[in-house]
Each structure stands twice: as C-alpha cells, then as structure tokens.
Design an enzyme around this catalytic site. Structure first.
Site, PDB file in Angstrom:
ATOM      1  N   THR A  13      65.810  42.058 -86.773  1.00 14.95           N
ATOM      2  CA  THR A  13      65.467  43.616 -87.171  1.00 14.95           C
ATOM      3  C   THR A  13      64.863  44.211 -86.059  1.00 14.95           C
ATOM      4  O   THR A  13      65.355  45.473 -86.063  1.00 14.95           O
ATOM      5  CB  THR A  13      64.330  43.246 -88.416  1.00 14.95           C
ATOM      6  N   LYS A  38      73.448  34.307 -81.381  1.00 11.47           N
ATOM      7  CA  LYS A  38      73.895  32.797 -81.485  1.00 11.47           C
ATOM      8  C   LYS A  38      74.862  33.052 -82.599  1.00 11.47           C
ATOM      9  O   LYS A  38      75.837  32.125 -82.272  1.00 11.47           O
ATOM     10  CB  LYS A  38      72.358  32.060 -81.968  1.00 11.47           C
ATOM     11  N   LYS A  96      55.558  35.003 -76.424  1.00  6.91           N
ATOM     12  CA  LYS A  96      54.154  34.376 -75.974  1.00  6.91           C
ATOM     13  C   LYS A  96      54.329  33.238 -75.434  1.00  6.91           C
ATOM     14  O   LYS A  96      53.692  32.551 -74.412  1.00  6.91           O
ATOM     15  CB  LYS A  96      53.226  34.937 -76.881  1.00  6.91           C
ATOM     16  N   ILE A 127      49.513  47.397 -80.428  1.00  8.88           N
ATOM     17  CA  ILE A 127      48.524  47.827 -79.396  1.00  8.88           C
ATOM     18  C   ILE A 127      48.559  47.528 -78.070  1.00  8.88           C
ATOM     19  O   ILE A 127      48.909  46.527 -77.716  1.00  8.88           O
ATOM     20  CB  ILE A 127      47.313  47.404 -80.089  1.00  8.88           C
ATOM     21  N   GLY A 178      57.875  38.651 -93.657  1.00  7.88           N
ATOM     22  CA  GLY A 178      58.573  38.598 -92.205  1.00  7.88           C
ATOM     23  C   GLY A 178      57.388  38.545 -91.289  1.00  7.88           C
ATOM     24  O   GLY A 178      57.673  38.961 -90.271  1.00  7.88           O
ATOM     25  N   ASP A 192      49.736  30.640 -81.778  1.00  7.77           N
ATOM     26  CA  ASP A 192      50.203  32.145 -81.540  1.00  7.77           C
ATOM     27  C   ASP A 192      49.031  32.634 -80.954  1.00  7.77           C
ATOM     28  O   ASP A 192      49.140  33.303 -80.063  1.00  7.77           O
ATOM     29  CB  ASP A 192      50.612  32.865 -82.835  1.00  7.77           C
ATOM     30  N   LYS A 196      48.644  34.198 -77.038  1.00  5.67           N
ATOM     31  CA  LYS A 196      48.387  35.603 -76.918  1.00  5.67           C
ATOM     32  C   LYS A 196      47.095  35.739 -75.631  1.00  5.67           C
ATOM     33  O   LYS A 196      46.892  36.586 -74.968  1.00  5.67           O
ATOM     34  CB  LYS A 196      48.114  36.338 -78.127  1.00  5.67           C
TER      35      LYS A 196
END
Lengths: 393, 393
Positions: A13, A38, A96, A127, A178, A192, A196
């Site tokens: 997307t 892929k 990340k 952001i 999603g 995650d 970050k």
C-alpha cells in the site's frame, strides 16, 4: 536540485500510494523507473514493464540515483541498502529493525561512498522527530525524549482501556486495520519501540547503543488486575519509550509500559497515534503528535525523505560526531509497579526500595524502586513469568 | 563549522539568558563579543567592557560574523538587520513585525550579499514551525496550517474561560508575567498573530502577502454575551490564525477568534502555550505544541537559530522560489458568529447566507456565511463597533 530516478523495493500500500503521488507531483522532479517485487504474479495497478523480481535491475542500473526500500524483511533490507550505497546510490528506508542493528555501519557507508541514507519514516510515522532532533534540538539543552512510538500497541491499549475490549480482540482489530506487523510480538513486546528508540537516541544524544543492551518489556503480560489497578488510581497504561539524561555526561533508556497520570501529554495519545515529548532546559517541554501507523502516514514520511533528497539533504550526525557525546548507563533507579503471583518470581527483581506492598490469594503487587541494570539482566526471563511490570511516573 | 563571533542587540531577559547559556555551551563555539543596549546606566550582570550604545561598534566590526537582534522596536530592527546583511553579516532575529512587512526585501538581501537570516524565534516561541514547514512539509501534500500563535491573548482567554476572570484582570496578569507586548493591542487585536501568519505562509506555501491585505480581528471586543454563548454550546473561544488551500492553485488566510469544539487539538491549548495543526493529504493532521511566550522559550529558539548558523544552515525559500506558488484569494465564504447591538452595524457585514438569527433588547446575533473580502474591506471599522465576530468551525 537534481532529477531523482528511483528504484523502488516493495510495492504494498505504501509503495503504491507513493507511486500515485509522485506521478502528479509538481514540486519534486522524481520518477520511479523500476519496482522490485517478490511475487510477480500478484495483480498490481502499475504497468508490468516497471516490475522486476531481480534486485540487480535496480542496483545495477547506473541511471537510478535513489533507492527507496519499503520491504518487511530486515535481512533483505540490510543487503539491499548496503549494496545500493556501495554502488553510489542514496537510499530512503523505513526499516527500523535493520537500522537499529546496523546503525554504525550505515553511518560509515554514507561517509565512505559519499551518499545519503534517510529514514524519517522509520520512527513515529508521519511525525518528523528524527529530523527535528538532528536539526533543531541540536544543542546542550535537550534533556529527554519520551514517547509513544508504536501505533499498534497503543491502538490495542486504547481499545482495552476505553472500550473494555479483551487483549485478543483488540490485537485482531489492529491487525485487520493494517497497524500491526505480521509478527505481533514485534509490536506488543516492545521491540518496534526499542528499535525506534535506538534510532532516536542517535539523533537526540549522538550515541549508538546495541538493542540487546537496552531494557524492553511489552504489554502481552497485561492482566485485568493491572488494568483495574491503573483505573482505580486514575491512570492509563501505555507503552512508553524513553531516553533521558541522568546527569551532564550520561543517558539512560528503556521501553516499558508506564502508568500515566492525566497531566502528561502522552496520556491523551490514543489509538494508532504516536506522540513524543521533547524536554529541555529553557523550553521546558514540547509535544509532537500525529499518526504513527498505517500505510498513508508512513507513505507521507517516505515522500518527505524523497523530497529532502531532491534538495540534497542528508543527516549530518552532528551529535554522533561530537567528542562530547554522553555515556550510556543502566546504573539508575526506576520507580515501578510489579504485579506477581509467586514469591519466587518477585525475588528475581531485587528491589532497592519498596514503598507499597499488596498481597492476596490471587495476585500481589509492589511499588518500589529497582535498578535498571537488574531489569536488563533478567530481560529475557520476564515474558515467561506470571508478572506485569510498569514504570510509575 | 566555523566559530561564531556574535554582536548582540538588546539585553533584556532573553539576551541575558542567552549569554549565560552560550558561556557554558559545549556544542557551539560561539562567543558574544559586543552587546548594544539603549540605556547604558541600567545595572546588568555582564562585564561593562562588552556593552556599547553605538550600533556601529557591532556593525562595523569585521570580526563579528553573526548579529543577533533582540530589540522591541520594528523600525530600529529593520535598519540594524538590513545594515548587518549589507555588510556581509548573517543575522538571527525574532522581530515578527519587521519581518512580516519587509519579507521580500529580507529574502533579496540574503541572496545579494550571500548571508543568512534566521528567525524561527519570530513565530510560536519554542516550537520549530518555520523550519518544519520549510524542510519537512515541503511538498504538494500540505493543505493548511492552523494555530494559536499568540501566547498572551491565549493566556487571557484561558483565564476568562477557566477562571471566570474579567478581561482587564487577565490582561494585567499576562503583562505582569511578561507574556504581553508593551502595547497590548499588538497581541489582543491579532496583529502579532497576523505577522506570524504572514511569516508562516512564506514557508508553508511560498507566498508573501502584505499584512494589510489580510483580515485580522482580535479579542478586545469580547463580551460576557459571547462567552456565555460559547459555553452554552460547549465551545471555547480562542484567537486562531489560519492559512489554507482553497483549491490546488489558491490559498486564503485570516486571523480571528474562533468558536472551537472539544474535538479539535487546539481546543486544549491553554495559557501561554501555542499549538499548530498542520494538515495534509496522507498524514491527515499533525500537532505541534509548546510554550509560545516568555523569555526562556524565546531564548531557546534564538539559541537553536544560532546553533543552526554554526552548522551553516539557511532557509532555502524553496516554495517561494518555485514557479508553482499558489495565488492569494479572499473570494471565499467563511462561517461566522456575529454578535451586535445595532442593525446599522449588522448591515456593514453583507452576509451571503444566514442560518441562525437571535434578537433581544440587549444583544442580537447571527450565524451565517460571509465573504472574506467583505470582512477585509471593513477591517479597520470593526474594533470601533459594538460587535464581536468569531469563526465557527
């Protein structure tokens, strides 16, 4: 300003939205020349001529001067980004996990090959935190960066706290929308957020810390007991990442749930939004807030990175290159809430100080201070115990 | 990175704080060589050798490569900043009135003399809005910038709405706290917000609009009737500045009070804080929030500008230099609340559409749509009428 000829890896997307926007852009002279995917058999809304499954069609094309990497897999991403830079191509990446692990090499590759690697899309979705830390909060005044960096776990916690949903139902919803990564543990166990935070720390304080040296604990152990405790105290639990100065020469960092009081800005960050509070002398605190998950917000920050390359922008790593970069410490006390069932579990924690203790036949909890280095030493053990841990602010 | 030798104009609280911070800075090699003040007899916590009352001691010193201008008077500031640039010195200034009026010339002087003029301190205190608009929201996606840009009028409105204070008492408090300019009209009649909006528009959309061509109306006509109306409807009144796209090729702007509903981010911006919502395709909306008035927040953004000069940063005016800059229009309808007493006053407004009307022996009000060009044509008349006007969102 030079024309950008782009080779794109990944066409989900985000990739597709990006392709549409660039087609009609008036301010950026950028064209996607080739898209490496892929699965060549998936139906896609783009001319088949553009598609390839061979990375070399992009990496080996001398006309392509910018590689945009939007794939999920960190190892593949590493090899693509590295090769692209070695061949003199600048890169935009949002990966990340890859960046947090290979940051030192990524900085070195940029220097060696005179290319740029931009990755504002890798932290806090839309952001512009990385760029602001690098460019604006670029002096001695910065004292801490505290944020909700993971949209998907925040979405889950919002559904649990606001709508009384179960953890499982909320997770399923986040995945359907999603927001969640394919492996939920990446989001809900704080990895995650951790990756970050590692990236933000490079630009906030100029220090590269290996992810395994930083304490992270997530929300998958959250129980009704903890939720009720928070609600009774007028608090909300959110997954918070924090890096801050301990004194002039040291910083400390962690990712863990935190019991937030309503006076804090991040208390009001709900659903898939991210929010970051930047504290410093003089300006006290600043708050940046925006969508932190989803294809479109990510797409917009990828586009901002592409536009920045159009104007030849690069991160200067000013603080990383400065001789005054602070040292990393875990030798500091943190006030926490610990819920447990078995005294054996409790004893792993070696509290330095206990200010409250509650016991019952069901669950027990303590509120007290604990050395961060203790937590780090038992980090891999924690998810397996019947406990929940949260910082108290 | 080059050593900065600074000549400072003005040594109030901001100047003094800046001096202290630079003395102990580890990341910026900058030294204040000379400070030009108006009154040489005032007691100051700085060596008398540094002080002068002669601008030429700074402007004529070839060693000084950065002029920091922190004085109140817009005309004096104009002459200092202009002369400094003509003599090849870069400048940091926070003087929004001067900048808004002379922007085109200021851009031209930078180009002609190969120097930089930075002024992040001129809008939104410590929030880095200008630099983000210039660097990050730097593509076709930006649709509007809406903000509370004046800390002092926001402080006054907060005291009125939260604490039921009178306008006069709240204004006095704001002045005592150092939030309000010496001439209150500058803050409360929306001129400060207007000048800031003019500056933001240059960096948001690349268009320079003369301040006199933009509608501004402030809060000095606010009555209990208006406050009660807002409260009954569950709204708050805040002084809002807004620039936004009408369509792909035109933008419109205004400064006026707005009746805000609680779902808007700026509804929660209280006291001397500023908040800016940046809207765009893809990222929907982003919110930046921080202290907008007071010596220390202003000092911190002046310091950020100095640090930026240390790294040779300059505004590129990318959008201003782009051939696709949009046109300014006032030929658009705005939904407003108008409170009035006399039908004569009401008739000045020539409403295009009226959706609500209330009359009584005391005050009357209407809610309806009005062409912005109408408002602009009667702008100087409005403060003298017994009316209050606010946008309805």
């Amino acid at each position: 300003m030079k024309k950008l000829t782009i080779g794109l890896f990944g066409f989900g997307t985000v990739g597709e939205g990006l392709y549409q926007v660039l087609q009609k852009s008036k301010t950026v002279d950028a064209q996607i020349k080739r898209i490496c995917v892929k699965n060549p058999n998936k139906k896609r809304r783009v001319s088949a001529d553009l598609l390839t499954t061979n990375a070399e069609d992009i990496l080996g094309d001398p006309e392509i001067n910018l590689v945009v990497e939007l794939i999920d897999n960190a190892e593949d991403a590493y090899s693509i980004v590295k090769t692209a830079m070695q061949r003199g191509k600048s890169v935009v990446s949002g990966n990340k996990a890859m960046l947090a692990v290979h940051m030192a090499e990524m900085i070195e590759l940029q220097k060696q090959h005179g290319v740029a690697l931009l990755y504002d899309a890798s932290a806090c979705g839309s952001i512009p935190v990385i760029r602001n830390l690098e460019e604006y909060y670029d002096n001695d005044l910065l004292t801490s960066v505290t944020g909700i960096l993971n949209g998907s776990s925040n979405y889950i916690l919002t559904k649990i706290f606001q709508d009384g949903e179960t953890y499982e139902k909320a997770l399923k919803e986040a995945q359907d929308l999603g927001f969640a990564e394919s492996n939920p543990s990446f989001d809900v166990d704080g990895f995650d957020s951790l990756f970050k935070l590692i990236i933000l720390t490079v630009h906030a304080f100029g220090v590269i810390i290996p992810p395994e040296d930083v304490f992270n604990f997530g929300i998958s152990n959250l129980s009704d007991f903890d939720i009720n405790y928070a609600k009774e105290k007028g608090r909300k639990i959110k997954l918070v990442a924090r890096v801050g100065k301990v004194d002039d020469d040291t910083i400390t960092l962690y990712v863990m749930p935190r019991m937030l009081t309503p006076n804090l800005y991040i208390y009001s960050v709900e659903e898939e939004y991210n929010g970051v509070v930047i504290r410093g002398q003089f300006y006290d605190k600043q708050f940046m807030f925006g969508k932190g998950a989803g294809a479109l917000p990510t797409g917009s920050s990828v586009l901002s990175d592409i536009t920045a390359r159009f104007h030849d922008y690069r991160y200067e790593y000013k603080k990383y290159n400065s001789p005054q970069a602070p040292k990393y410490t875990t030798d500091n006390l943190i006030k926490v809430y610990l819920r447990y069932r078995n005294v054996n579990d409790f004893e792993h924690f070696r509290f330095a100080e206990i200010s409250e203790k509650y016991t019952s036949n069901d669950y027990c909890y303590v509120v007290g201070k604990i050395r961060l280095s203790n937590l780090l030493s038992i980090k891999s053990l924690l998810p397996k115990l019947d406990i929940f841990l949260a910082a108290m602010s």
